[in-house]
Scaffold this motif. Sequence first.
Motif, mmCIF file in Angstrom:
data_model
loop_
_atom_site.group_PDB
_atom_site.id
_atom_site.type_symbol
_atom_site.label_atom_id
_atom_site.label_comp_id
_atom_site.label_asym_id
_atom_site.label_seq_id
_atom_site.Cartn_x
_atom_site.Cartn_y
_atom_site.Cartn_z
ATOM 1 N N ASP A 1 0.808 -1.215 0.000
ATOM 2 C CA ASP A 1 0.000 0.000 0.000
ATOM 3 C C ASP A 1 0.839 1.262 0.000
ATOM 4 N N GLU A 2 0.348 2.259 -0.711
ATOM 5 C CA GLU A 2 0.942 3.594 -0.693
ATOM 6 C C GLU A 2 0.874 4.176 0.712
ATOM 7 N N GLY A 3 1.994 4.632 1.206
ATOM 8 C CA GLY A 3 2.010 5.309 2.500
ATOM 9 C C GLY A 3 1.809 4.416 3.706
ATOM 10 N N ALA A 4 1.863 3.100 3.525
ATOM 11 C CA ALA A 4 1.645 2.181 4.649
ATOM 12 C C ALA A 4 2.854 1.271 4.823
ATOM 13 N N GLY A 5 2.992 0.741 6.023
ATOM 14 C CA GLY A 5 4.083 -0.178 6.309
ATOM 15 C C GLY A 5 3.568 -1.566 6.605
ATOM 16 N N SER A 6 4.426 -2.549 6.477
ATOM 17 C CA SER A 6 4.040 -3.933 6.754
ATOM 18 C C SER A 6 5.100 -4.611 7.606
ATOM 19 N N ASP B 1 -0.128 -6.150 7.245
ATOM 20 C CA ASP B 1 0.030 -4.916 6.475
ATOM 21 C C ASP B 1 -0.911 -3.812 6.945
ATOM 22 N N GLY B 2 -0.785 -2.648 6.296
ATOM 23 C CA GLY B 2 -1.681 -1.529 6.540
ATOM 24 C C GLY B 2 -1.316 -0.650 7.723
ATOM 25 N N HIS B 3 -0.085 -0.731 8.231
ATOM 26 C CA HIS B 3 0.312 0.071 9.387
ATOM 27 C C HIS B 3 0.569 1.513 8.960
ATOM 28 N N ARG B 4 -0.108 2.451 9.631
ATOM 29 C CA ARG B 4 -0.011 3.851 9.240
ATOM 30 C C ARG B 4 0.019 4.772 10.445
ATOM 31 N N SER B 5 0.843 5.785 10.378
ATOM 32 C CA SER B 5 0.794 6.900 11.322
ATOM 33 C C SER B 5 1.691 7.992 10.769
ATOM 34 N N GLY B 6 1.364 9.245 11.085
ATOM 35 C CA GLY B 6 2.159 10.355 10.578
ATOM 36 C C GLY B 6 3.592 10.308 11.076
ATOM 37 N N GLU B 7 3.775 9.930 12.351
ATOM 38 C CA GLU B 7 5.110 9.874 12.940
ATOM 39 C C GLU B 7 5.938 8.768 12.283
ATOM 40 N N MET B 8 5.270 7.654 11.968
ATOM 41 C CA MET B 8 5.959 6.544 11.307
ATOM 42 C C MET B 8 6.458 6.974 9.926
ATOM 43 N N SER B 9 5.596 7.642 9.163
ATOM 44 C CA SER B 9 5.982 8.107 7.829
ATOM 45 C C SER B 9 7.123 9.108 7.903
ATOM 46 N N ALA B 10 7.065 10.019 8.884
ATOM 47 C CA ALA B 10 8.106 11.030 9.027
ATOM 48 C C ALA B 10 9.448 10.394 9.379
ATOM 49 N N THR B 11 9.427 9.385 10.255
ATOM 50 C CA THR B 11 10.664 8.710 10.645
ATOM 51 C C THR B 11 11.267 7.957 9.460
ATOM 52 N N ALA C 1 -4.259 9.370 2.194
ATOM 53 C CA ALA C 1 -3.862 9.249 0.786
ATOM 54 C C ALA C 1 -3.757 10.627 0.136
ATOM 55 N N ARG C 2 -4.690 11.529 0.491
ATOM 56 C CA ARG C 2 -4.621 12.898 -0.043
ATOM 57 C C ARG C 2 -3.333 13.596 0.387
ATOM 58 N N MET C 3 -2.982 13.452 1.652
ATOM 59 C CA MET C 3 -1.791 14.122 2.162
ATOM 60 C C MET C 3 -0.514 13.543 1.561
ATOM 61 N N ILE C 4 -0.502 12.233 1.321
ATOM 62 C CA ILE C 4 0.668 11.606 0.698
ATOM 63 C C ILE C 4 0.856 12.142 -0.718
ATOM 64 N N GLN C 5 -0.267 12.239 -1.481
ATOM 65 C CA GLN C 5 -0.155 12.772 -2.837
ATOM 66 C C GLN C 5 0.218 14.247 -2.811
ATOM 67 N N ALA C 6 -0.343 14.985 -1.849
ATOM 68 C CA ALA C 6 -0.014 16.408 -1.736
ATOM 69 C C ALA C 6 1.474 16.588 -1.472
ATOM 70 N N ARG C 7 2.015 15.823 -0.541
ATOM 71 C CA ARG C 7 3.444 15.926 -0.214
ATOM 72 C C ARG C 7 4.301 15.621 -1.438
ATOM 73 N N SER C 8 3.939 14.564 -2.167
ATOM 74 C CA SER C 8 4.708 14.179 -3.344
ATOM 75 C C SER C 8 4.718 15.299 -4.386
ATOM 76 N N ARG C 9 3.545 15.912 -4.605
ATOM 77 C CA ARG C 9 3.449 16.977 -5.614
ATOM 78 C C ARG C 9 4.166 18.243 -5.147
ATOM 79 N N LEU C 10 4.075 18.550 -3.860
ATOM 80 C CA LEU C 10 4.771 19.732 -3.335
ATOM 81 C C LEU C 10 6.284 19.573 -3.455
ATOM 82 N N MET C 11 6.766 18.356 -3.166
ATOM 83 C CA MET C 11 8.211 18.112 -3.228
ATOM 84 C C MET C 11 8.731 18.150 -4.663
ATOM 85 N N SER C 12 7.879 17.782 -5.617
ATOM 86 C CA SER C 12 8.309 17.824 -7.026
ATOM 87 C C SER C 12 8.424 19.255 -7.523
#
Length: 230
Positions: free
Chosen positions: A23-28, A80-90, A197-208
Amino acid sequence: NLLKGKASCSFQEGRRQRRYAVDEGAGSISFGRCRHGLYHQHGEIDNITVMIRPEVLEQWELKLDPLLNKALACDHCFLDGHRSGEMSATAHLLGTAMDQGAGLPPAQTRSSLWLYGQSVTLVSLFLEVRQDSECTCRVSNTDRQRLVRARERLLEDLGKAPSLSELARESGLSQPKLTRGFRQLFFNSVYGVFQQARMIQARSRLMSGDDSVMRIASDLGYANASHFAT
């Protein structure tokens, strides 16, 4: 995982091959002592993998949830499906440090101690997310497939989410079963999955840097750019 495409992995379970979407933006959490599997990828994927032996977890005397304990005892799992903002940031910090480290002089690279510390932090964040999770084994294979289809439908258009009633009707689930199933399988509410999912796509587009903040906000369904900024 940051995806530009699709990815999945599959493992032999008894007489059949079981396939899991990456999954996009998720950990397993994947574990298999002497277990072989297949990895399928179409497009690009960036991910961070931290490998840790079960006996090290035992040394830390951590309190693991029953499902993870059972999976480790059976010598195989894919949770699968593990998600959190702190996890993604780390994970992002680790990935950035390793990417930059390859081209920087030794004085500017992160130390092995820092990398180890962030890796341990990432492991602990996975375990924190799991503390509040329900056992995914309560979700039947049929309902699992319906929930995966519901999530795909939910994320078709990140500018506008379908209603719960519409999503439930199209997936063949009742609304209570849909909302409960999302929390069991994806560790988040229906609209929590959508927002992430919106925030992940937003971050990707902002970084580009190819689009303005206003354009990205509008594409993702925000009539008010200040709400998007928040």
